[in-house]
Design a protein around this motif. Structure first.
Motif, PDB file in Angstrom:
ATOM      1  N   THR A   1      53.653 -74.943  63.292  1.00 47.00           N
ATOM      2  CA  THR A   1      53.197 -74.474  61.779  1.00 47.00           C
ATOM      3  C   THR A   1      51.874 -74.954  61.522  1.00 47.00           C
ATOM      4  N   GLN A   2      51.140 -75.498  62.158  1.00 42.83           N
ATOM      5  CA  GLN A   2      49.809 -76.082  61.683  1.00 42.83           C
ATOM      6  C   GLN A   2      48.924 -74.811  61.288  1.00 42.83           C
ATOM      7  N   THR A   3      48.089 -75.027  60.199  1.00 44.92           N
ATOM      8  CA  THR A   3      47.051 -73.856  60.017  1.00 44.92           C
ATOM      9  C   THR A   3      45.788 -74.532  59.636  1.00 44.92           C
ATOM     10  N   ALA A   4      45.631 -75.888  59.272  1.00 43.25           N
ATOM     11  CA  ALA A   4      44.533 -76.623  59.306  1.00 43.25           C
ATOM     12  C   ALA A   4      44.083 -77.296  60.636  1.00 43.25           C
ATOM     13  N   ILE A   5      42.981 -77.136  61.143  1.00 42.18           N
ATOM     14  CA  ILE A   5      42.864 -77.847  62.584  1.00 42.18           C
ATOM     15  C   ILE A   5      41.512 -78.527  62.363  1.00 42.18           C
ATOM     16  N   ASP A   6      41.563 -79.750  62.999  1.00 41.31           N
ATOM     17  CA  ASP A   6      40.231 -80.311  63.336  1.00 41.31           C
ATOM     18  C   ASP A   6      39.506 -80.123  64.755  1.00 41.31           C
ATOM     19  N   MET A   7      38.271 -79.782  64.616  1.00 38.34           N
ATOM     20  CA  MET A   7      37.511 -79.359  66.141  1.00 38.34           C
ATOM     21  C   MET A   7      36.175 -79.896  66.028  1.00 38.34           C
TER      22      MET A   7
ATOM     23  N   LEU B   1      34.472 -80.667  62.618  1.00 36.06           N
ATOM     24  CA  LEU B   1      34.762 -80.004  61.622  1.00 36.06           C
ATOM     25  C   LEU B   1      36.302 -80.314  61.515  1.00 36.06           C
ATOM     26  N   TYR B   2      36.505 -80.533  59.984  1.00 37.00           N
ATOM     27  CA  TYR B   2      37.787 -81.006  59.524  1.00 37.00           C
ATOM     28  C   TYR B   2      38.603 -80.217  58.609  1.00 37.00           C
ATOM     29  N   GLY B   3      39.911 -80.270  58.667  1.00 40.48           N
ATOM     30  CA  GLY B   3      40.565 -79.122  57.749  1.00 40.48           C
ATOM     31  C   GLY B   3      40.143 -77.709  57.777  1.00 40.48           C
ATOM     32  N   VAL B   4      40.067 -77.110  59.294  1.00 43.97           N
ATOM     33  CA  VAL B   4      39.610 -75.902  59.136  1.00 43.97           C
ATOM     34  C   VAL B   4      40.573 -74.782  59.100  1.00 43.97           C
ATOM     35  N   LEU B   5      40.537 -73.615  58.385  1.00 43.89           N
ATOM     36  CA  LEU B   5      41.292 -72.560  58.361  1.00 43.89           C
ATOM     37  C   LEU B   5      40.721 -71.669  59.074  1.00 43.89           C
ATOM     38  N   CYS B   6      41.185 -70.930  59.995  1.00 46.78           N
ATOM     39  CA  CYS B   6      40.822 -69.738  60.880  1.00 46.78           C
ATOM     40  C   CYS B   6      41.399 -68.546  60.464  1.00 46.78           C
ATOM     41  N   PHE B   7      40.443 -67.649  59.904  1.00 47.65           N
ATOM     42  CA  PHE B   7      40.879 -66.332  59.373  1.00 47.65           C
ATOM     43  C   PHE B   7      40.210 -65.265  60.299  1.00 47.65           C
ATOM     44  N   PRO B   8      40.969 -64.296  60.931  1.00 49.93           N
ATOM     45  CA  PRO B   8      40.732 -63.278  61.689  1.00 49.93           C
ATOM     46  C   PRO B   8      39.935 -62.337  60.755  1.00 49.93           C
ATOM     47  N   ASP B   9      40.364 -62.088  59.259  1.00 46.52           N
ATOM     48  CA  ASP B   9      39.851 -61.284  58.398  1.00 46.52           C
ATOM     49  C   ASP B   9      39.938 -62.221  56.985  1.00 46.52           C
ATOM     50  N   PRO B  10      38.994 -62.001  56.294  1.00 48.05           N
ATOM     51  CA  PRO B  10      38.991 -62.789  55.171  1.00 48.05           C
ATOM     52  C   PRO B  10      39.982 -62.505  54.108  1.00 48.05           C
ATOM     53  N   ASP B  11      40.655 -61.229  54.161  1.00 46.73           N
ATOM     54  CA  ASP B  11      41.621 -60.689  53.323  1.00 46.73           C
ATOM     55  C   ASP B  11      42.984 -61.009  54.003  1.00 46.73           C
ATOM     56  N   GLU B  12      43.194 -61.613  55.285  1.00 43.88           N
ATOM     57  CA  GLU B  12      44.427 -61.905  55.691  1.00 43.88           C
ATOM     58  C   GLU B  12      44.796 -63.402  55.630  1.00 43.88           C
ATOM     59  N   GLU B  13      45.994 -63.891  56.144  1.00 43.79           N
ATOM     60  CA  GLU B  13      46.253 -65.013  56.212  1.00 43.79           C
ATOM     61  C   GLU B  13      45.629 -65.814  57.349  1.00 43.79           C
ATOM     62  N   PRO B  14      45.468 -67.139  57.467  1.00 43.51           N
ATOM     63  CA  PRO B  14      44.757 -67.746  58.592  1.00 43.51           C
ATOM     64  C   PRO B  14      45.975 -67.911  59.711  1.00 43.51           C
ATOM     65  N   LEU B  15      45.178 -68.252  60.853  1.00 42.12           N
ATOM     66  CA  LEU B  15      46.093 -68.255  61.876  1.00 42.12           C
ATOM     67  C   LEU B  15      47.066 -69.438  61.848  1.00 42.12           C
ATOM     68  N   VAL B  16      48.158 -69.190  62.537  1.00 35.78           N
ATOM     69  CA  VAL B  16      49.277 -70.446  62.556  1.00 35.78           C
ATOM     70  C   VAL B  16      49.286 -70.850  63.948  1.00 35.78           C
ATOM     71  N   GLY B  17      49.491 -72.270  63.854  1.00 35.68           N
ATOM     72  CA  GLY B  17      50.180 -72.781  65.207  1.00 35.68           C
ATOM     73  C   GLY B  17      48.833 -73.156  65.971  1.00 35.68           C
ATOM     74  N   TYR B  18      48.893 -74.696  66.275  1.00 34.32           N
ATOM     75  CA  TYR B  18      47.940 -75.103  67.452  1.00 34.32           C
ATOM     76  C   TYR B  18      47.520 -74.210  68.587  1.00 34.32           C
ATOM     77  N   ALA B  19      48.623 -73.885  69.057  1.00 35.99           N
ATOM     78  CA  ALA B  19      48.525 -72.848  70.408  1.00 35.99           C
ATOM     79  C   ALA B  19      47.783 -71.735  70.073  1.00 35.99           C
TER      80      ALA B  19
END
Length: 145
Positions: free
Chosen positions: A52-58, A70-88
């Motif tokens: 269920t992880q959304t924020a990731i460090d990398m 980078l700490y607490g990174v949310l990854c968005f494919p599109d700024p108007d969508e929800e962030p990616l979910v899950g480490y994998a």
């Protein structure tokens, strides 16, 4: 900016920092390495749930010899969508994009003066990284992996 004995840790972008970071645009991303445990969870004494992880460090390595922690990174494919979910999911997406050639195309700042990286292929945004905190340093060798 928070200061540590060994490195500087940043959480917001001022005008001077923005100008410095903007000079890095157009650099190829040559490697990315995700951390299995998020620093925020470690400090809070909680466990990171990879499913269920959304924020990731990398670590994000640029061709010009600079890398970012980078700490607490949310990854968005599109700024108007929800962030990616899950480490994998996040790991697979980033690794696939880096293998297909990915560029740090733009540096942006959100309404809270937090850092945003726009990662692109052929100047078409592929991923928006919303970053809570970061540090950076030079690298000589890429990590194994």
């Amino acid at each position: 900016m928070a200061r540590n004995q060994d490195f500087d840790f940043f959480t917001t972008v001022d005008d001077e920092m923005y100008d410095d970071l903007a000079e890095l645009t157009g650099q190829k991303i040559v490697h990315v390495e995700l951390w299995e445990e998020a620093l925020q969870d470690t400090l809070a004494g909680t466990e990171t749930d990879p499913a269920t992880q959304t924020a990731i460090d990398m670590d994000l390595y640029l061709d010009g010899g600079l890398y970012f922690e980078l700490y607490g990174v949310l990854c968005f494919p599109d700024p108007d969508e929800e962030p990616l979910v899950g480490y994998a999911t996040i790991e697979q997406t980033l690794n696939r994009l880096v293998k297909q050639t990915l560029w740090l195309d733009e540096i942006a700042v959100d309404e809270e003066d937090s850092l945003v990286f726009v990662l692109s292929q052929q100047h078409k945004p592929q991923l928006y990284l919303m970053i809570d905190g970061w540090s950076f340093a030079e690298w000589d060798e890429l990590p194994d992996g």
